[in-house]
Scaffold this motif. Structure first.
Motif, PDB file in Angstrom:
ATOM      1  N   THR A  44       0.584  -1.031   0.155  1.00 13.69           N
ATOM      2  CA  THR A  44      -0.441  -0.613  -0.025  1.00 13.69           C
ATOM      3  C   THR A  44       1.385   1.407   0.161  1.00 13.69           C
ATOM      4  O   THR A  44       0.738   2.169  -0.325  1.00 13.69           O
ATOM      5  N   GLY A  70       1.307   2.476   2.357  1.00  9.41           N
ATOM      6  CA  GLY A  70       0.621   3.740   3.274  1.00  9.41           C
ATOM      7  C   GLY A  70      -0.252   4.835   2.139  1.00  9.41           C
ATOM      8  O   GLY A  70      -0.410   5.911   4.014  1.00  9.41           O
ATOM      9  N   LEU A  71      -0.465   4.474   1.044  1.00  9.59           N
ATOM     10  CA  LEU A  71      -0.224   6.199   0.584  1.00  9.59           C
ATOM     11  C   LEU A  71      -2.266   5.856   1.357  1.00  9.59           C
ATOM     12  O   LEU A  71      -2.017   7.777   1.445  1.00  9.59           O
ATOM     13  N   ALA A 116      -3.000  10.354   3.133  1.00  9.65           N
ATOM     14  CA  ALA A 116      -3.971  11.430   2.505  1.00  9.65           C
ATOM     15  C   ALA A 116      -4.747  11.633   4.038  1.00  9.65           C
ATOM     16  O   ALA A 116      -5.314  12.186   4.401  1.00  9.65           O
ATOM     17  N   THR A 117      -5.262  10.166   5.056  1.00  6.93           N
ATOM     18  CA  THR A 117      -5.895  10.245   6.228  1.00  6.93           C
ATOM     19  C   THR A 117      -5.126  10.982   6.623  1.00  6.93           C
ATOM     20  O   THR A 117      -5.783  12.187   7.662  1.00  6.93           O
ATOM     21  N   MET A 149      -1.811  16.845  -0.164  1.00 10.08           N
ATOM     22  CA  MET A 149      -2.797  15.298  -0.171  1.00 10.08           C
ATOM     23  C   MET A 149      -3.974  15.652  -1.527  1.00 10.08           C
ATOM     24  O   MET A 149      -4.065  14.085  -1.663  1.00 10.08           O
ATOM     25  N   VAL A 157      -4.968   1.642  -5.762  1.00 12.20           N
ATOM     26  CA  VAL A 157      -5.841   0.599  -5.585  1.00 12.20           C
ATOM     27  C   VAL A 157      -5.779   0.059  -7.125  1.00 12.20           C
ATOM     28  O   VAL A 157      -6.093  -1.125  -7.306  1.00 12.20           O
ATOM     29  N   ILE A 187     -14.280   7.416  -5.070  1.00 14.76           N
ATOM     30  CA  ILE A 187     -14.048   8.142  -6.411  1.00 14.76           C
ATOM     31  C   ILE A 187     -14.621   9.581  -6.196  1.00 14.76           C
ATOM     32  O   ILE A 187     -14.442  10.620  -5.587  1.00 14.76           O
ATOM     33  N   LEU A 232     -14.741  10.208  -2.531  1.00  8.04           N
ATOM     34  CA  LEU A 232     -13.284  11.301  -2.055  1.00  8.04           C
ATOM     35  C   LEU A 232     -12.652  11.842  -2.338  1.00  8.04           C
ATOM     36  O   LEU A 232     -12.305  13.176  -2.532  1.00  8.04           O
ATOM     37  N   LEU A 264     -15.290   9.656   4.483  1.00  9.61           N
ATOM     38  CA  LEU A 264     -14.229   8.404   4.693  1.00  9.61           C
ATOM     39  C   LEU A 264     -14.862   7.441   5.812  1.00  9.61           C
ATOM     40  O   LEU A 264     -14.133   6.077   5.934  1.00  9.61           O
ATOM     41  N   ILE A 273     -14.015  -1.119   4.267  1.00  9.14           N
ATOM     42  CA  ILE A 273     -13.277  -1.827   4.025  1.00  9.14           C
ATOM     43  C   ILE A 273     -12.686  -2.740   4.947  1.00  9.14           C
ATOM     44  O   ILE A 273     -12.713  -3.873   4.516  1.00  9.14           O
ATOM     45  N   GLY A 295     -10.656  -6.425   5.831  1.00  8.73           N
ATOM     46  CA  GLY A 295      -9.678  -5.943   4.953  1.00  8.73           C
ATOM     47  C   GLY A 295      -9.029  -5.526   3.707  1.00  8.73           C
ATOM     48  O   GLY A 295     -10.116  -5.297   2.594  1.00  8.73           O
ATOM     49  N   LEU A 296      -7.481  -5.520   4.338  1.00 13.84           N
ATOM     50  CA  LEU A 296      -7.651  -4.995   1.995  1.00 13.84           C
ATOM     51  C   LEU A 296      -7.124  -6.191   1.125  1.00 13.84           C
ATOM     52  O   LEU A 296      -7.168  -7.492   1.930  1.00 13.84           O
TER      53      LEU A 296
HETATM   54  C1  HEM Z   1      -9.717  11.388   1.133  1.00 19.36           C
HETATM   55  C2  HEM Z   1      -9.720  10.430   0.066  1.00 19.36           C
HETATM   56  C3  HEM Z   1      -8.933   9.299   0.712  1.00 19.36           C
HETATM   57  C4  HEM Z   1      -8.065   8.463   2.041  1.00 19.36           C
HETATM   58  C5  HEM Z   1      -8.338   9.117   3.097  1.00 19.36           C
HETATM   59  C6  HEM Z   1      -8.250   7.349   1.934  1.00 19.36           C
HETATM   60  C7  HEM Z   1      -7.974   6.428   2.982  1.00 19.36           C
HETATM   61  C8  HEM Z   1      -7.950   4.918   2.839  1.00 19.36           C
HETATM   62  C9  HEM Z   1      -6.922   4.029   3.687  1.00 19.36           C
HETATM   63  C10 HEM Z   1      -6.169   4.565   4.358  1.00 19.36           C
HETATM   64  C11 HEM Z   1      -6.965   3.263   3.123  1.00 19.36           C
HETATM   65  C12 HEM Z   1      -6.565   1.379   3.169  1.00 19.36           C
HETATM   66  C13 HEM Z   1      -5.180   1.142   3.040  1.00 19.36           C
HETATM   67  C14 HEM Z   1      -4.152   1.389   2.014  1.00 19.36           C
HETATM   68  O1  HEM Z   1      -3.739   2.706   3.067  1.00 19.36           O
HETATM   69  O2  HEM Z   1      -4.392   1.760   0.595  1.00 19.36           O
HETATM   70  C15 HEM Z   1      -8.338   2.679   2.348  1.00 19.36           C
HETATM   71  C16 HEM Z   1      -8.281   1.767   1.111  1.00 19.36           C
HETATM   72  C17 HEM Z   1      -9.078   2.107  -0.132  1.00 19.36           C
HETATM   73  N1  HEM Z   1      -9.437   2.917  -1.360  1.00 19.36           N
HETATM   74 FE1  HEM Z   1      -9.409   4.831   0.163  1.00 19.36          FE
HETATM   75  N2  HEM Z   1      -8.587   6.911   0.749  1.00 19.36           N
HETATM   76  C18 HEM Z   1      -9.385   7.774   0.189  1.00 19.36           C
HETATM   77  C19 HEM Z   1      -9.819   7.922  -1.518  1.00 19.36           C
HETATM   78  C20 HEM Z   1      -9.856   7.215  -2.637  1.00 19.36           C
HETATM   79  C21 HEM Z   1      -9.843   7.093  -4.258  1.00 19.36           C
HETATM   80  C22 HEM Z   1      -9.619   8.290  -4.455  1.00 19.36           C
HETATM   81  C23 HEM Z   1     -10.162   5.427  -4.505  1.00 19.36           C
HETATM   82  C24 HEM Z   1     -10.272   5.146  -5.805  1.00 19.36           C
HETATM   83  C25 HEM Z   1     -10.955   5.945  -6.104  1.00 19.36           C
HETATM   84  C26 HEM Z   1     -10.021   4.799  -2.997  1.00 19.36           C
HETATM   85  C27 HEM Z   1     -10.362   3.625  -3.508  1.00 19.36           C
HETATM   86  C28 HEM Z   1      -9.589   2.842  -2.263  1.00 19.36           C
HETATM   87  C29 HEM Z   1      -9.912   0.984  -2.053  1.00 19.36           C
HETATM   88  C30 HEM Z   1     -10.302   0.257  -3.518  1.00 19.36           C
HETATM   89  C31 HEM Z   1      -8.746   0.785  -0.919  1.00 19.36           C
HETATM   90  C32 HEM Z   1      -9.319  -0.496  -0.345  1.00 19.36           C
HETATM   91  C33 HEM Z   1      -8.008  -1.593  -1.326  1.00 19.36           C
HETATM   92  C34 HEM Z   1      -7.414  -3.003  -0.829  1.00 19.36           C
HETATM   93  O3  HEM Z   1      -8.290  -3.611  -0.315  1.00 19.36           O
HETATM   94  O4  HEM Z   1      -6.686  -3.207  -1.486  1.00 19.36           O
HETATM   95  N3  HEM Z   1     -10.117   5.662  -2.133  1.00 19.36           N
HETATM   96  N4  HEM Z   1      -7.922   4.018   1.755  1.00 19.36           N
END
Ligand code: HEM
Length: 260
Positions: free
Chosen positions: A66, A68-69, A73-74, A126, A137, A155, A157, A232, A239, A244-245
């Motif tokens: 990951t 930690g992206l 962002a969080t 951010m 992702v 999307i 978000l 969020l 998740i 989980g992931l």
């Molecule tokens: C404010 C923006 C966002 C925040 C703060 C955020 C935060 C997170 C966090 C903390 C995770 C846990 C895993 C990780 O660190 O990669 C996660 C997972 C995920 N995020 Fe985001 N996210 C954001 C935007 C997005 C966007 C733009 C997309 C796609 C369009 C997205 C799709 C996903 C998906 C599908 C997962 C599950 C990934 C997996 O199971 O491997 N997120 N997100």
């Protein structure tokens, strides 16, 4: 009659017991777990560990999966909320005062320039990290079922993050902001059918002026951050519900047990 040394020892023990009680009231399971049941119990009862499901695949914990992206962002969103609320003590959304307030903040308020720059850089970072997170992702295929709904939430978000960035741009009320918003809202105005209503909604009048400043301010400090927090929360909840992931053994029966 206890000696001075003994009474000091008793007092120290009481203080330690008191601190231990406070610690125990927060972190219920103190010792290192020895078996799977103990490990589950420790995770359930710890606010911070509870972020993870009880069973986590080793693969998804690898930093290189990951980077930690999402977490970065969080953290940036939290920094932006904190510095944004602090900035609200000094900023005033008035077309005659906003620019002066911003200059005052840089020159007359202790650490004002640090506050403003942290907010500005964190906002740019951010956008950058959310886009990188989305790319991660995509390239790991984590948008596929059962996570397709979370992709859609993502999307939303992304759009909210861009909206926060755009509305924040006008607030300093300098030439750069004024003309950027003039151009931006004109472009929005060219969209078929919905273009003009969107432009009117954003500006509250025909030109970039006081009405637009108040609208951008309310969107920037209340509506968009509020919506982002709600989405969020749904993102994180999803998740957990998706087990989980993502990981290569997503369809394993043993791992699927965690999906409820
Ligand atoms: C404010 C923006 C966002 C925040 C703060 C955020 C935060 C997170 C966090 C903390 C995770 C846990 C895993 C990780 O660190 O990669 C996660 C997972 C995920 N995020 Fe985001 N996210 C954001 C935007 C997005 C966007 C733009 C997309 C796609 C369009 C997205 C799709 C996903 C998906 C599908 C997962 C599950 C990934 C997996 O199971 O491997 N997120 N997100």
């Amino acid at each position: 009659m206890p000696s001075a040394f003994a009474s000091l020892r008793i007092q120290t023990e009481n203080i330690m017991k008191f601190l231990n009680n406070i610690y125990r009231s927060i972190f219920r399971y103190g010792r290192m777990p020895e078996d799977a049941e103990g490990a589950s119990y420790a995770v359930f009862n710890n606010l911070f560990l509870h972020i993870h499901p009880v069973k986590v695949s080793k693969h998804s914990l690898r930093f290189r999966y990951t980077f930690g992206l999402g977490v970065i962002a969080t953290c940036l969103f939290l920094i932006l909320t904190f510095t944004g609320v602090w900035l609200m003590f000094y900023y005033f959304p008035s077309a005659t005062e906003a620019y002066g307030r911003m200059l005052d903040l840089r020159s007359s308020v202790d650490f004002g320039f640090v506050l403003r720059n942290v907010h500005k850089w964190a906002a740019e970072a951010m956008v950058f990290f959310v886009v990188l997170h989305m790319a991660r992702v995509f390239f790991t295929g984590a948008y596929k079922p059962p996570r397709e709904f979370n992709w859609v939430i993502g999307i939303v978000l992304l759009l909210l993050t861009l909206g926060l960035s755009f509305t924040g741009y006008l607030l300093p009320w300098d030439q750069l902001a004024f003309w950027a918003i003039t151009v931006g809202t004109s472009i929005a105005g060219y969209a078929p059918i919905v273009g003009d209503p969107i432009r009117q909604f954003l500006l509250g009048s025909d030109n970039v002026g006081q009405e637009a400043l108040v609208r951008f301010y309310v969107l920037h400090v209340v509506i968009l951050p509020g919506l982002l927090s709600i989405f969020l929360a749904i993102h994180f909840w999803r998740i957990r519900k998706d087990g989980g992931l993502s990981h290569p053994n997503d369809n394993d029966v043993s791992v699927a047990q965690t999906k409820h």
